[in-house]
Design a protein around this motif. Structure first.
Motif, PDB file in Angstrom:
ATOM      1  N   ALA A 249     -25.846  -6.803  10.747  1.00  0.00           N
ATOM      2  CA  ALA A 249     -24.829  -6.810  10.490  1.00  0.00           C
ATOM      3  C   ALA A 249     -24.417  -7.140   8.609  1.00  0.00           C
ATOM      4  O   ALA A 249     -24.420  -8.129   8.532  1.00  0.00           O
ATOM      5  N   THR A 250     -23.800  -6.299   8.003  1.00  0.00           N
ATOM      6  CA  THR A 250     -23.481  -6.696   6.767  1.00  0.00           C
ATOM      7  C   THR A 250     -21.678  -6.447   7.050  1.00  0.00           C
ATOM      8  O   THR A 250     -21.286  -6.254   7.561  1.00  0.00           O
ATOM      9  N   ASN A 251     -21.150  -7.114   5.757  1.00  0.00           N
ATOM     10  CA  ASN A 251     -19.424  -6.789   5.923  1.00  0.00           C
ATOM     11  C   ASN A 251     -19.198  -5.611   5.966  1.00  0.00           C
ATOM     12  O   ASN A 251     -18.366  -5.822   6.883  1.00  0.00           O
ATOM     13  N   GLU A 252     -19.708  -4.854   5.597  1.00  0.00           N
ATOM     14  CA  GLU A 252     -19.028  -3.318   6.062  1.00  0.00           C
ATOM     15  C   GLU A 252     -19.324  -2.307   7.555  1.00  0.00           C
ATOM     16  O   GLU A 252     -18.811  -2.474   7.645  1.00  0.00           O
ATOM     17  N   ASN A 253     -20.246  -2.785   7.742  1.00  0.00           N
ATOM     18  CA  ASN A 253     -20.227  -2.130   9.374  1.00  0.00           C
ATOM     19  C   ASN A 253     -20.403  -3.368  10.017  1.00  0.00           C
ATOM     20  O   ASN A 253     -20.279  -2.795  11.572  1.00  0.00           O
ATOM     21  N   MET A 254     -19.935  -4.103  10.029  1.00  0.00           N
ATOM     22  CA  MET A 254     -19.066  -4.918  11.124  1.00  0.00           C
ATOM     23  C   MET A 254     -17.699  -4.678  11.718  1.00  0.00           C
ATOM     24  O   MET A 254     -17.063  -4.878  11.743  1.00  0.00           O
ATOM     25  N   TYR A 262     -14.946  -7.687   1.416  1.00  0.00           N
ATOM     26  CA  TYR A 262     -15.511  -8.537   1.263  1.00  0.00           C
ATOM     27  C   TYR A 262     -16.497  -9.165   0.562  1.00  0.00           C
ATOM     28  O   TYR A 262     -17.900  -9.525   1.668  1.00  0.00           O
ATOM     29  N   PRO A 263     -16.815  -8.938  -0.490  1.00  0.00           N
ATOM     30  CA  PRO A 263     -17.904  -8.985  -1.533  1.00  0.00           C
ATOM     31  C   PRO A 263     -18.337 -10.292  -1.993  1.00  0.00           C
ATOM     32  O   PRO A 263     -18.552 -11.023  -1.235  1.00  0.00           O
ATOM     33  N   THR A 264     -17.694 -11.272  -2.529  1.00  0.00           N
ATOM     34  CA  THR A 264     -17.611 -12.789  -2.556  1.00  0.00           C
ATOM     35  C   THR A 264     -16.096 -13.050  -1.787  1.00  0.00           C
ATOM     36  O   THR A 264     -16.273 -14.043  -0.809  1.00  0.00           O
ATOM     37  N   GLU A 265     -15.207 -12.681  -1.652  1.00  0.00           N
ATOM     38  CA  GLU A 265     -13.621 -13.339  -1.031  1.00  0.00           C
ATOM     39  C   GLU A 265     -13.191 -11.802  -0.659  1.00  0.00           C
ATOM     40  O   GLU A 265     -13.372 -10.718  -1.462  1.00  0.00           O
ATOM     41  N   VAL A 266     -12.113 -12.282   0.137  1.00  0.00           N
ATOM     42  CA  VAL A 266     -11.493 -11.552   0.893  1.00  0.00           C
ATOM     43  C   VAL A 266     -10.268 -10.739  -0.647  1.00  0.00           C
ATOM     44  O   VAL A 266      -9.684 -11.106  -1.674  1.00  0.00           O
ATOM     45  N   LYS A 267     -10.338  -9.655  -0.794  1.00  0.00           N
ATOM     46  CA  LYS A 267      -9.514  -9.282  -2.005  1.00  0.00           C
ATOM     47  C   LYS A 267      -8.011  -8.405  -1.219  1.00  0.00           C
ATOM     48  O   LYS A 267      -7.659  -8.141  -0.393  1.00  0.00           O
ATOM     49  N   LEU A 268      -6.959  -8.838  -2.146  1.00  0.00           N
ATOM     50  CA  LEU A 268      -5.691  -8.171  -2.060  1.00  0.00           C
ATOM     51  C   LEU A 268      -5.837  -6.682  -2.441  1.00  0.00           C
ATOM     52  O   LEU A 268      -5.409  -6.684  -4.081  1.00  0.00           O
ATOM     53  N   TYR A 269      -5.329  -6.141  -2.687  1.00  0.00           N
ATOM     54  CA  TYR A 269      -4.684  -4.985  -2.780  1.00  0.00           C
ATOM     55  C   TYR A 269      -3.911  -4.650  -3.061  1.00  0.00           C
ATOM     56  O   TYR A 269      -2.119  -4.855  -2.139  1.00  0.00           O
ATOM     57  N   LYS A 270      -3.602  -4.699  -4.517  1.00  0.00           N
ATOM     58  CA  LYS A 270      -1.983  -4.854  -4.467  1.00  0.00           C
ATOM     59  C   LYS A 270      -1.440  -3.227  -5.482  1.00  0.00           C
ATOM     60  O   LYS A 270      -0.270  -2.610  -5.424  1.00  0.00           O
ATOM     61  N   ASN A 271      -2.509  -2.934  -5.790  1.00  0.00           N
ATOM     62  CA  ASN A 271      -1.940  -1.297  -6.623  1.00  0.00           C
ATOM     63  C   ASN A 271      -2.989   0.136  -6.165  1.00  0.00           C
ATOM     64  O   ASN A 271      -3.932  -0.226  -5.476  1.00  0.00           O
TER      65      ASN A 271
END
Length: 309
Positions: A249-254, A262-271
């Motif tokens: 159960a890693t962030n990627e395969n979940m 979701y490395p340390t915080e949820v990232k907002l994609y703007k560009n």
């Protein structure tokens, strides 16, 4: 195939309009929207001009990490079950499709019996950050900025939880049948069949004590439905890539069908430069975009929402 998209949101009505319009164009798909009752509904009413798009009337006060988000999801399920959908997809207010409607509908036609709800067992977890989601006591259905007894108790237990002391049962026993339910955790973005959604709604309506118990897990919207399904006959219908081992159960395969990092915080994609768009190939949706992501969304619409992608 008719798909019902269920969106939980509280802001950015222009973005919600854009999402609803894209999901329904040239299809019979339906969109049901729950707007947090702490916020004004008026700015969202423009979506009602779109075909098969509905603002539901049964609204909850949603707080981050609170059980009311489960109530809101069940309200969406109940409204959508009145329609014609065979597939029900739960999205949140920053999710966006990266494939065409034809591609998405064809995908679910090919996978019409699969439930997309990856999860792993919290009850048997050895990791404090995981097992304390259910062995600890959590309370988030309140304004934690207020100074009152409930808020103080919630803050107290939040501090205690950090020590990893297991002072709650990490499993649930159904009084009627004495069945033991382990708790399971997964992301809230799921895609379920009509039969499965009906099962969840009936379970919710007939298991008051379970619902009360789940109010104090963290976060309920990522534990409630996986726990029900992994303790039911639907466990065998969850996609073959389903994660049921904590080791895997890693962030990627979940991730189910919605991509986000979701490395340390949820990232907002703007560009466009914020993300390697090749990562989207195996996904139907992207999480964490909004109206500020206009150029990225236009690029996705133009280059990536094609049937051949």
């Amino acid at each position: 195939m008719v798909i019902a998209y269920l969106i939980l949101c509280h802001k950015d009505p222009d973005f919600i309009y854009r999402v609803a319009k894209k999901l329904t164009v040239n299809t019979d798909n339906e969109v049901y929207i729950h707007v947090d009752s702490k916020f004004n509904l008026e700015p969202f009413k423009n979506v009602k001009t779109l075909k098969n798009v509905y603002l539901i009337e049964e609204r909850e006060k949603n707080y981050w990490g609170g059980f009311n988000s489960v109530k809101a999801t069940v309200n969406l399920f109940n409204n959508a079950l009145k329609g014609n959908a065979q597939r029900f997809i739960v999205l949140q207010g920053t999710d966006y499709p990266v494939k065409s409607n034809k591609y998405i509908n064809d995908f679910f036609e090919k996978n019409k019996d699969i439930e997309f709800c990856k999860a792993f067992n919290l009850s048997t977890s050895k990791e404090k950050k995981n097992y304390m989601k259910v062995y600890g006591y959590h309370s988030f259905d309140l304004d934690r900025n207020e100074i009152n007894f409930k808020a103080l108790i919630a803050k107290f237990f939040s501090l205690i939880n950090r020590f990893g002391v297991k002072y709650k049962k990490g499993f649930y026993i159904r009084k009627e049948t004495y069945e033991k339910y382990d708790y399971y955790w997964g992301w809230a973005q799921i895609a379920l069949t009509r039969q499965c959604v009906k099962y969840i709604v009936e379970f919710y309506d007939n298991n008051y004590e379970f619902n009360q118990n789940m109010k104090h897990k963290f976060p309920p919207d990522e534990i409630y439905i996986p726990t029900i399904l992994y303790n039911s006959i639907f466990r065998e219908k969850i996609g073959k890539l389903s994660v049921i081992s904590e080791k895997e159960a890693t962030n990627e395969n979940m991730l189910n069908l919605t991509y986000f990092e979701y490395p340390t915080e949820v990232k907002l994609y703007k560009n466009i430069k914020d993300i390697d768009l090749e990562n989207l190939k195996d996904f139907l949706f992207i999480r964490k975009v909004n109206s500020e992501s206009k150029k990225l969304l236009e690029f996705i619409d133009e280059k990536y929402s094609k049937d051949e992608f």
